[in-house]
Structure formats: structure tokens, C-alpha cells
Write a protein that holds these residues in place. Structure first.
Motif, PDB file in Angstrom:
ATOM      1  N   PHE A  26       0.833  -1.202   0.000  1.00  0.00           N
ATOM      2  CA  PHE A  26       0.000   0.000   0.000  1.00  0.00           C
ATOM      3  C   PHE A  26       0.866   1.250   0.000  1.00  0.00           C
ATOM      4  O   PHE A  26       1.861   1.322   0.715  1.00  0.00           O
ATOM      5  CB  PHE A  26      -0.922   0.017   1.235  1.00  0.00           C
ATOM      6  N   ALA A  27       0.451   2.231  -0.794  1.00  0.00           N
ATOM      7  CA  ALA A  27       1.166   3.508  -0.854  1.00  0.00           C
ATOM      8  C   ALA A  27       0.977   4.255   0.460  1.00  0.00           C
ATOM      9  O   ALA A  27      -0.005   4.051   1.188  1.00  0.00           O
ATOM     10  CB  ALA A  27       0.631   4.342  -2.013  1.00  0.00           C
ATOM     11  N   VAL A  28       1.924   5.141   0.747  1.00  0.00           N
ATOM     12  CA  VAL A  28       1.840   5.969   1.950  1.00  0.00           C
ATOM     13  C   VAL A  28       0.522   6.738   1.923  1.00  0.00           C
ATOM     14  O   VAL A  28       0.122   7.274   0.894  1.00  0.00           O
ATOM     15  CB  VAL A  28       3.036   6.955   2.019  1.00  0.00           C
ATOM     16  N   GLY A  29      -0.161   6.769   3.049  1.00  0.00           N
ATOM     17  CA  GLY A  29      -1.409   7.511   3.143  1.00  0.00           C
ATOM     18  C   GLY A  29      -2.454   6.775   3.955  1.00  0.00           C
ATOM     19  O   GLY A  29      -2.172   5.794   4.654  1.00  0.00           O
ATOM     20  N   ARG A  30      -3.652   7.247   3.837  1.00  0.00           N
ATOM     21  CA  ARG A  30      -4.765   6.737   4.639  1.00  0.00           C
ATOM     22  C   ARG A  30      -5.030   5.251   4.389  1.00  0.00           C
ATOM     23  O   ARG A  30      -5.300   4.495   5.319  1.00  0.00           O
ATOM     24  CB  ARG A  30      -6.018   7.575   4.340  1.00  0.00           C
ATOM     25  N   GLU A  31      -4.964   4.838   3.133  1.00  0.00           N
ATOM     26  CA  GLU A  31      -5.236   3.433   2.817  1.00  0.00           C
ATOM     27  C   GLU A  31      -4.244   2.516   3.527  1.00  0.00           C
ATOM     28  O   GLU A  31      -4.625   1.493   4.092  1.00  0.00           O
ATOM     29  CB  GLU A  31      -5.159   3.216   1.300  1.00  0.00           C
ATOM     30  N   ARG A  32      -2.958   2.882   3.544  1.00  0.00           N
ATOM     31  CA  ARG A  32      -1.954   2.072   4.241  1.00  0.00           C
ATOM     32  C   ARG A  32      -2.228   2.061   5.734  1.00  0.00           C
ATOM     33  O   ARG A  32      -2.131   1.019   6.381  1.00  0.00           O
ATOM     34  CB  ARG A  32      -0.554   2.596   3.979  1.00  0.00           C
ATOM     35  N   GLU A  33      -2.548   3.220   6.288  1.00  0.00           N
ATOM     36  CA  GLU A  33      -2.836   3.297   7.728  1.00  0.00           C
ATOM     37  C   GLU A  33      -3.958   2.329   8.105  1.00  0.00           C
ATOM     38  O   GLU A  33      -3.854   1.610   9.100  1.00  0.00           O
ATOM     39  CB  GLU A  33      -3.232   4.719   8.120  1.00  0.00           C
ATOM     40  N   ILE A  34      -5.004   2.316   7.297  1.00  0.00           N
ATOM     41  CA  ILE A  34      -6.146   1.451   7.583  1.00  0.00           C
ATOM     42  C   ILE A  34      -5.769  -0.012   7.382  1.00  0.00           C
ATOM     43  O   ILE A  34      -6.058  -0.867   8.225  1.00  0.00           O
ATOM     44  CB  ILE A  34      -7.351   1.839   6.700  1.00  0.00           C
ATOM     45  N   ALA A  35      -5.110  -0.320   6.272  1.00  0.00           N
ATOM     46  CA  ALA A  35      -4.797  -1.707   5.929  1.00  0.00           C
ATOM     47  C   ALA A  35      -3.799  -2.337   6.898  1.00  0.00           C
ATOM     48  O   ALA A  35      -3.891  -3.528   7.199  1.00  0.00           O
ATOM     49  CB  ALA A  35      -4.257  -1.777   4.499  1.00  0.00           C
ATOM     50  N   CYS A  36      -2.849  -1.539   7.378  1.00  0.00           N
ATOM     51  CA  CYS A  36      -1.762  -2.095   8.192  1.00  0.00           C
ATOM     52  C   CYS A  36      -1.937  -1.859   9.690  1.00  0.00           C
ATOM     53  O   CYS A  36      -1.108  -2.304  10.489  1.00  0.00           O
ATOM     54  CB  CYS A  36      -0.431  -1.507   7.729  1.00  0.00           C
ATOM     55  N   ILE A  39      -1.739  -4.907  12.134  1.00  0.00           N
ATOM     56  CA  ILE A  39      -0.398  -5.489  12.248  1.00  0.00           C
ATOM     57  C   ILE A  39       0.497  -4.562  13.065  1.00  0.00           C
ATOM     58  O   ILE A  39       1.268  -5.011  13.920  1.00  0.00           O
ATOM     59  CB  ILE A  39       0.224  -5.743  10.860  1.00  0.00           C
ATOM     60  N   ASN A  40       0.394  -3.260  12.807  1.00  0.00           N
ATOM     61  CA  ASN A  40       1.195  -2.277  13.536  1.00  0.00           C
ATOM     62  C   ASN A  40       0.910  -2.352  15.042  1.00  0.00           C
ATOM     63  O   ASN A  40       1.834  -2.380  15.860  1.00  0.00           O
ATOM     64  CB  ASN A  40       0.906  -0.876  12.994  1.00  0.00           C
ATOM     65  N   ARG A  41      -0.355  -2.436  15.377  1.00  0.00           N
ATOM     66  CA  ARG A  41      -0.732  -2.519  16.801  1.00  0.00           C
ATOM     67  C   ARG A  41      -0.234  -3.822  17.433  1.00  0.00           C
ATOM     68  O   ARG A  41       0.295  -3.828  18.546  1.00  0.00           O
ATOM     69  CB  ARG A  41      -2.246  -2.403  16.960  1.00  0.00           C
ATOM     70  N   SER A  42      -0.394  -4.911  16.719  1.00  0.00           N
ATOM     71  CA  SER A  42       0.073  -6.205  17.234  1.00  0.00           C
ATOM     72  C   SER A  42       1.584  -6.204  17.436  1.00  0.00           C
ATOM     73  O   SER A  42       2.083  -6.743  18.430  1.00  0.00           O
ATOM     74  CB  SER A  42      -0.324  -7.331  16.279  1.00  0.00           C
ATOM     75  N   LEU A  43       2.321  -5.606  16.506  1.00  0.00           N
ATOM     76  CA  LEU A  43       3.770  -5.522  16.646  1.00  0.00           C
ATOM     77  C   LEU A  43       4.144  -4.676  17.856  1.00  0.00           C
ATOM     78  O   LEU A  43       5.010  -5.060  18.647  1.00  0.00           O
ATOM     79  CB  LEU A  43       4.413  -4.954  15.379  1.00  0.00           C
ATOM     80  N   ALA A  44       3.475  -3.553  18.036  1.00  0.00           N
ATOM     81  CA  ALA A  44       3.758  -2.693  19.191  1.00  0.00           C
ATOM     82  C   ALA A  44       3.497  -3.444  20.497  1.00  0.00           C
ATOM     83  O   ALA A  44       4.326  -3.415  21.417  1.00  0.00           O
ATOM     84  CB  ALA A  44       2.913  -1.422  19.126  1.00  0.00           C
ATOM     85  N   GLU A  45       2.377  -4.146  20.581  1.00  0.00           N
ATOM     86  CA  GLU A  45       2.059  -4.904  21.794  1.00  0.00           C
ATOM     87  C   GLU A  45       3.068  -6.024  22.026  1.00  0.00           C
ATOM     88  O   GLU A  45       3.467  -6.291  23.164  1.00  0.00           O
ATOM     89  CB  GLU A  45       0.641  -5.465  21.704  1.00  0.00           C
ATOM     90  N   CYS A  46       3.510  -6.658  20.955  1.00  0.00           N
ATOM     91  CA  CYS A  46       4.498  -7.727  21.066  1.00  0.00           C
ATOM     92  C   CYS A  46       5.818  -7.187  21.601  1.00  0.00           C
ATOM     93  O   CYS A  46       6.423  -7.777  22.502  1.00  0.00           O
ATOM     94  CB  CYS A  46       4.703  -8.373  19.693  1.00  0.00           C
ATOM     95  N   MET A  47       6.257  -6.060  21.057  1.00  0.00           N
ATOM     96  CA  MET A  47       7.529  -5.481  21.492  1.00  0.00           C
ATOM     97  C   MET A  47       7.462  -5.055  22.955  1.00  0.00           C
ATOM     98  O   MET A  47       8.410  -5.269  23.715  1.00  0.00           O
ATOM     99  CB  MET A  47       7.894  -4.305  20.586  1.00  0.00           C
TER     100      MET A  47
END
Length: 98
Positions: A26-36, A39-47
Motif C-alpha cells: 500500500f502507498a503511503v497515506g490513509r489506505e496504508r494506515e487502515i490496511a496495516c 499489524i502495527n498494533r500487534s507488533l507494538a504490543e508484542c515489542m
């Protein structure tokens, strides 16, 4: 490092790889924020769980639902302990000027 931390660290590596893949799709922007986002939250919680496992577990168990005034106080204390733990690791690996 305990086997639990090793397993969690391995999980973090897989989540990191998944997040990189998501960012490539996904290109940088709103679509990437929504799509990812998930995963981003899960990675943060894992770390966080790898860096401060006891404090992370305490927050997860004490803050998972409402409850008595005592449980809410214990939740706030657990959140503060987690914050302190994470803060203590913030400067690791950052070069400081002499």
C-alpha cells in the motif's frame, strides 16, 4: 532470555515482516494506515511484552475490564509501572554526545 520471551520475540519478527509486506503493498497515506493498522498494533504490543513482560502482563490482566475501585487503582499503578519500564529502555542504543 526465557523460552516465553524467545517465543514472543519470534512472534515479533513475524509481525515485523508482515508489517513490512503490508507497507510494500500500500502507498503511503490513509489506505496504508487502515490496511496495516492491526499489524502495527500487534507488533507494538508484542515489542512491549518482550521489553517489559511482567508489567505488560499486569496491565493486560488488571486493565482488561472495569471493576471495583481497587481494581481501577491497581490498573493505574500497573500502567505507571509499564510506563516507567518502557522509559527506562528508551535511550538504549542511542548515541549520546560527550
Amino acid at each position: 532470555m526465557s523460552s516465553r520471551e524467545s517465543l514472543t520475540g519470534g512472534d515479533c519478527n513475524r509481525l515485523y515482516t508482515a508489517l513490512i509486506g503490508c507497507h510494500r503493498r500500500f502507498a503511503v497515506g490513509r489506505e496504508r494506515e487502515i490496511a496495516c493498522r492491526h499489524i502495527n498494533r500487534s507488533l507494538a504490543e508484542c515489542m512491549v511484552a518482550v521489553i517489559c513482560p511482567d508489567e505488560s502482563d499486569a496491565v493486560r490482566s488488571l486493565c482488561s475490564s472495569g471493576g471495583t475501585a481497587l481494581k481501577r487503582r491497581q490498573c493505574r499503578e500497573a500502567q505507571l509501572s509499564l510506563s516507567i519500564c518502557l522509559s527506562s529502555h528508551q535511550d538504549i542504543g542511542i548515541a549520546k554526545p560527550f
